[in-house]
Design a protein around this motif. Structure first.
Motif, PDB file in Angstrom:
ATOM      1  N   SER A 228       0.822  -1.211   0.000  1.00 41.25           N
ATOM      2  CA  SER A 228       0.000   0.000   0.000  1.00 41.25           C
ATOM      3  C   SER A 228       0.864   1.272   0.000  1.00 41.25           C
ATOM      4  O   SER A 228       0.648   2.218   0.761  1.00 41.25           O
ATOM      5  CB  SER A 228      -0.943   0.018   1.211  1.00 41.25           C
ATOM      6  OG  SER A 228      -2.023   0.894   0.992  1.00 41.25           O
ATOM      7  N   ILE A 229       1.853   1.296  -0.895  1.00 43.95           N
ATOM      8  CA  ILE A 229       2.800   2.404  -0.948  1.00 43.95           C
ATOM      9  C   ILE A 229       2.111   3.733  -1.265  1.00 43.95           C
ATOM     10  O   ILE A 229       2.492   4.785  -0.733  1.00 43.95           O
ATOM     11  CB  ILE A 229       3.907   2.100  -1.981  1.00 43.95           C
ATOM     12  CG1 ILE A 229       4.711   0.869  -1.557  1.00 43.95           C
ATOM     13  CG2 ILE A 229       4.824   3.308  -2.158  1.00 43.95           C
ATOM     14  CD1 ILE A 229       5.351   1.000  -0.185  1.00 43.95           C
ATOM     15  N   ALA A 230       1.083   3.707  -2.103  1.00 45.77           N
ATOM     16  CA  ALA A 230       0.379   4.951  -2.428  1.00 45.77           C
ATOM     17  C   ALA A 230      -0.195   5.602  -1.175  1.00 45.77           C
ATOM     18  O   ALA A 230      -0.149   6.835  -1.020  1.00 45.77           O
ATOM     19  CB  ALA A 230      -0.733   4.671  -3.444  1.00 45.77           C
ATOM     20  N   ASP A 231      -0.726   4.794  -0.256  1.00 48.08           N
ATOM     21  CA  ASP A 231      -1.269   5.345   0.987  1.00 48.08           C
ATOM     22  C   ASP A 231      -0.167   5.925   1.871  1.00 48.08           C
ATOM     23  O   ASP A 231      -0.340   6.979   2.488  1.00 48.08           O
ATOM     24  CB  ASP A 231      -2.016   4.247   1.764  1.00 48.08           C
ATOM     25  CG  ASP A 231      -3.318   3.838   1.099  1.00 48.08           C
ATOM     26  OD1 ASP A 231      -3.902   4.671   0.391  1.00 48.08           O
ATOM     27  OD2 ASP A 231      -3.744   2.683   1.275  1.00 48.08           O
ATOM     28  N   ILE A 232       0.963   5.219   1.955  1.00 45.06           N
ATOM     29  CA  ILE A 232       2.072   5.682   2.786  1.00 45.06           C
ATOM     30  C   ILE A 232       2.617   7.001   2.239  1.00 45.06           C
ATOM     31  O   ILE A 232       2.922   7.932   3.007  1.00 45.06           O
ATOM     32  CB  ILE A 232       3.175   4.610   2.842  1.00 45.06           C
ATOM     33  CG1 ILE A 232       2.613   3.298   3.398  1.00 45.06           C
ATOM     34  CG2 ILE A 232       4.352   5.084   3.689  1.00 45.06           C
ATOM     35  CD1 ILE A 232       3.573   2.117   3.277  1.00 45.06           C
ATOM     36  N   GLU A 233       2.736   7.093   0.918  1.00 46.71           N
ATOM     37  CA  GLU A 233       3.231   8.327   0.304  1.00 46.71           C
ATOM     38  C   GLU A 233       2.240   9.472   0.501  1.00 46.71           C
ATOM     39  O   GLU A 233       2.645  10.619   0.753  1.00 46.71           O
ATOM     40  CB  GLU A 233       3.488   8.092  -1.181  1.00 46.71           C
ATOM     41  CG  GLU A 233       4.664   7.148  -1.443  1.00 46.71           C
ATOM     42  CD  GLU A 233       4.832   6.790  -2.903  1.00 46.71           C
ATOM     43  OE1 GLU A 233       5.929   6.321  -3.286  1.00 46.71           O
ATOM     44  OE2 GLU A 233       3.859   6.959  -3.679  1.00 46.71           O
ATOM     45  N   ALA A 234       0.953   9.176   0.404  1.00 46.31           N
ATOM     46  CA  ALA A 234      -0.055  10.214   0.610  1.00 46.31           C
ATOM     47  C   ALA A 234       0.014  10.772   2.026  1.00 46.31           C
ATOM     48  O   ALA A 234      -0.085  11.987   2.247  1.00 46.31           O
ATOM     49  CB  ALA A 234      -1.452   9.662   0.321  1.00 46.31           C
ATOM     50  N   MET A 235       0.197   9.888   3.010  1.00 39.03           N
ATOM     51  CA  MET A 235       0.268  10.332   4.395  1.00 39.03           C
ATOM     52  C   MET A 235       1.549  11.107   4.666  1.00 39.03           C
ATOM     53  O   MET A 235       1.571  12.011   5.510  1.00 39.03           O
ATOM     54  CB  MET A 235       0.161   9.132   5.334  1.00 39.03           C
ATOM     55  CG  MET A 235      -1.212   8.468   5.317  1.00 39.03           C
ATOM     56  SD  MET A 235      -2.559   9.637   5.645  1.00 39.03           S
ATOM     57  CE  MET A 235      -2.207  10.091   7.341  1.00 39.03           C
ATOM     58  N   ALA A 236       2.634  10.777   3.959  1.00 40.71           N
ATOM     59  CA  ALA A 236       3.873  11.552   4.110  1.00 40.71           C
ATOM     60  C   ALA A 236       3.633  13.006   3.727  1.00 40.71           C
ATOM     61  O   ALA A 236       4.115  13.934   4.400  1.00 40.71           O
ATOM     62  CB  ALA A 236       4.978  10.944   3.244  1.00 40.71           C
ATOM     63  N   GLY A 237       2.857  13.219   2.646  1.00 34.06           N
ATOM     64  CA  GLY A 237       2.537  14.576   2.242  1.00 34.06           C
ATOM     65  C   GLY A 237       1.664  15.292   3.253  1.00 34.06           C
ATOM     66  O   GLY A 237       1.834  16.488   3.509  1.00 34.06           O
ATOM     67  N   GLN A 238       0.719  14.568   3.841  1.00 37.23           N
ATOM     68  CA  GLN A 238      -0.198  15.189   4.811  1.00 37.23           C
ATOM     69  C   GLN A 238       0.479  15.500   6.136  1.00 37.23           C
ATOM     70  O   GLN A 238       0.249  16.554   6.731  1.00 37.23           O
ATOM     71  CB  GLN A 238      -1.390  14.260   5.069  1.00 37.23           C
ATOM     72  CG  GLN A 238      -2.361  14.131   3.919  1.00 37.23           C
ATOM     73  CD  GLN A 238      -3.564  13.291   4.302  1.00 37.23           C
ATOM     74  OE1 GLN A 238      -3.984  13.257   5.451  1.00 37.23           O
ATOM     75  NE2 GLN A 238      -4.119  12.594   3.325  1.00 37.23           N
ATOM     76  N   LEU A 239       1.309  14.571   6.617  1.00 41.11           N
ATOM     77  CA  LEU A 239       1.871  14.695   7.956  1.00 41.11           C
ATOM     78  C   LEU A 239       3.261  15.317   7.970  1.00 41.11           C
ATOM     79  O   LEU A 239       3.777  15.669   9.036  1.00 41.11           O
ATOM     80  CB  LEU A 239       1.911  13.316   8.637  1.00 41.11           C
ATOM     81  CG  LEU A 239       0.547  12.652   8.816  1.00 41.11           C
ATOM     82  CD1 LEU A 239       0.712  11.258   9.422  1.00 41.11           C
ATOM     83  CD2 LEU A 239      -0.365  13.496   9.699  1.00 41.11           C
ATOM     84  N   GLY A 240       3.903  15.411   6.812  1.00 41.36           N
ATOM     85  CA  GLY A 240       5.169  16.112   6.727  1.00 41.36           C
ATOM     86  C   GLY A 240       6.388  15.323   7.136  1.00 41.36           C
ATOM     87  O   GLY A 240       7.390  15.913   7.536  1.00 41.36           O
TER      88      GLY A 240
END
Length: 392
Positions: A228-240
């Motif tokens: 689920s790399i897309a989810d992990i990358e999306a959260m990196a953008g949200q949480l910084g």
């Protein structure tokens, strides 16, 4: 002092990932409760019985648990009877023995579990014999499929047999279904929880406030979907936070397993020197081999979060968030089968279901790291483990 031990100013505020936080993370209206709809009961005028087959990626407790709970759900909806006598123990990974029991018994006139319709090991075995059998359209009316790899191999348009896929990391990213809400295909359906890994990472980040998060996965379309790399990358953008990745090729067969363990150990060792938290995605290791692999993070004070769940927390990961049992998803899956058998189209059925998440901690790991979870964290936990797992 370890990195975790240097965080006392954050512990009281965030170490709980407690009840209030959990409630805030749950999207409203998506949780499906126990069905009472008369549309799920068998139509008395329809005497057809459904012949069911089964396939799984590999032996795994989530697969056997989900299968057993689907059977119990069908029993509760009067599609079969006798499920209470199933030889299933919580945590078991052997679905084949359960299938033998189901297929050998008369559970009523509407459901048949096909004796030779169980298939395992699709992480390494070819699905061609199964696909040819489904193409023939002869003796299986419905396939229950567990796991991303098995789902990718069997949810194809080569056949028209209804195929229900459970226990995937991200069925949309894996290409099993086209969209979250509905599959868009008359013979394919998959359980989807679009926020599952967002919730995991948000709770992990609220707890430790990491800035560099490590992950290791196979850099292929299947490997990225499974992790689920897309989810992990999306959260990196949200949480910084910064995502630090290493790529490890999955084993191509039993003879390649030791190479995989060596490459994984090297990747995790490298990450343990560069990150301040580690998100352990789904992998091809056995639980028996997990404790020595994860030990490097314990020794260096790196908090670890298991994407899989409590099984890996019991074997040495620090924490996880997962479902408490399989009753809810079993009832949801049974309702899909009931609606299908009563004439509804899979393409029209909702795929979204999530369980209220539960928290697991390993106190032995925390102690080894020099980290002391706040009492609020432990009070909010559903599973607490007190050993480092089976260390060779």
């Amino acid at each position: 002092m370890s990195r975790c031990g240097r965080m006392p100013n954050r512990r009281q505020a965030i170490a709980g990932a407690g009840t209030a936080l959990m409630s805030a993370l749950l999207p409203g209206g998506a949780h499906a409760g126990r069905a009472t709809d008369n549309a799920l009961l068998p139509k008395l005028t329809d005497g057809r019985h459904w012949r069911i087959g089964y396939a799984e990626t590999m032996p795994y407790g989530n697969y056997a648990g989900t299968l057993a709970s689907i059977v119990k759900g069908l029993d509760a909806l009067s599609w079969l009877n006798g499920a209470a006598r199933m030889p299933y123990d919580a945590g078991q990974s052997d679905s084949e023995a359960l299938w033998r029991w189901l297929s050998a018994r008369d559970l009523g006139p509407r459901i048949r579990f096909v004796a030779d319709g169980w298939y395992g090991g699709l992480d390494q075995a070819s699905a061609e014999p199964i696909l040819q059998r489904l193409e023939s359209g002869g003796d299986i009316d419905l396939m229950i499929v567990m796991g991303t790899i098995a789902g990718r191999k069997l949810a194809l348009d080569r056949h028209a047999v209804p195929t229900l896929v459970f226990s995937t990391t991200n069925a949309v990213a894996a290409g099993i279904v086209a969209a979250v809400e509905h599959s868009g295909r008359n013979h394919v359906w998959a359980h989807v929880d679009p926020e599952r890994y967002h919730r995991q990472i948000r709770i992990f980040h609220e707890t430790f406030g990491f800035r560099r998060l490590g992950i290791a996965y196979e850099n292929s379309p299947a490997g990225r979907a499974i992790a689920s790399i897309a989810d992990i990358e999306a959260m990196a953008g949200q949480l910084g936070y910064e995502l630090v990745a290493r790529h490890v090729q999955a084993p191509v067969g039993p003879d390649d397993q030791e190479r995989y363990y060596a490459d994984l150990a090297a990747a995790w060792g490298d990450l343990s020197r560069q990150v301040d938290a580690m998100y352990i995605t789904f992998g091809r290791w056995s639980l028996e081999r997990f404790p020595p692999l994860v030990r490097i993070f314990q020794e260096r004070g790196i908090p670890t979060f298991s994407q899989l769940g409590p099984e890996e927390v019991a074997q040495g990961a620090l924490m996880s968030v997962a479902r408490s049992d399989f009753d809810g998803i079993g009832q949801f899956g049974a309702s899909v089968i009931a609606r299908l058998a009563n004439g509804e189209r899979l393409a029209d059925m909702r795929q979204i279901y999530f369980d209220t998440p539960t928290i697991a901690w390993n106190l032995a790991v925390a102690n080894r790291m020099g980290y002391r979870p706040a009492m609020s964290a432990l009070l909010a936990a559903d599973n607490i483990y007190t050993s480092l797992g089976t260390m060779p």
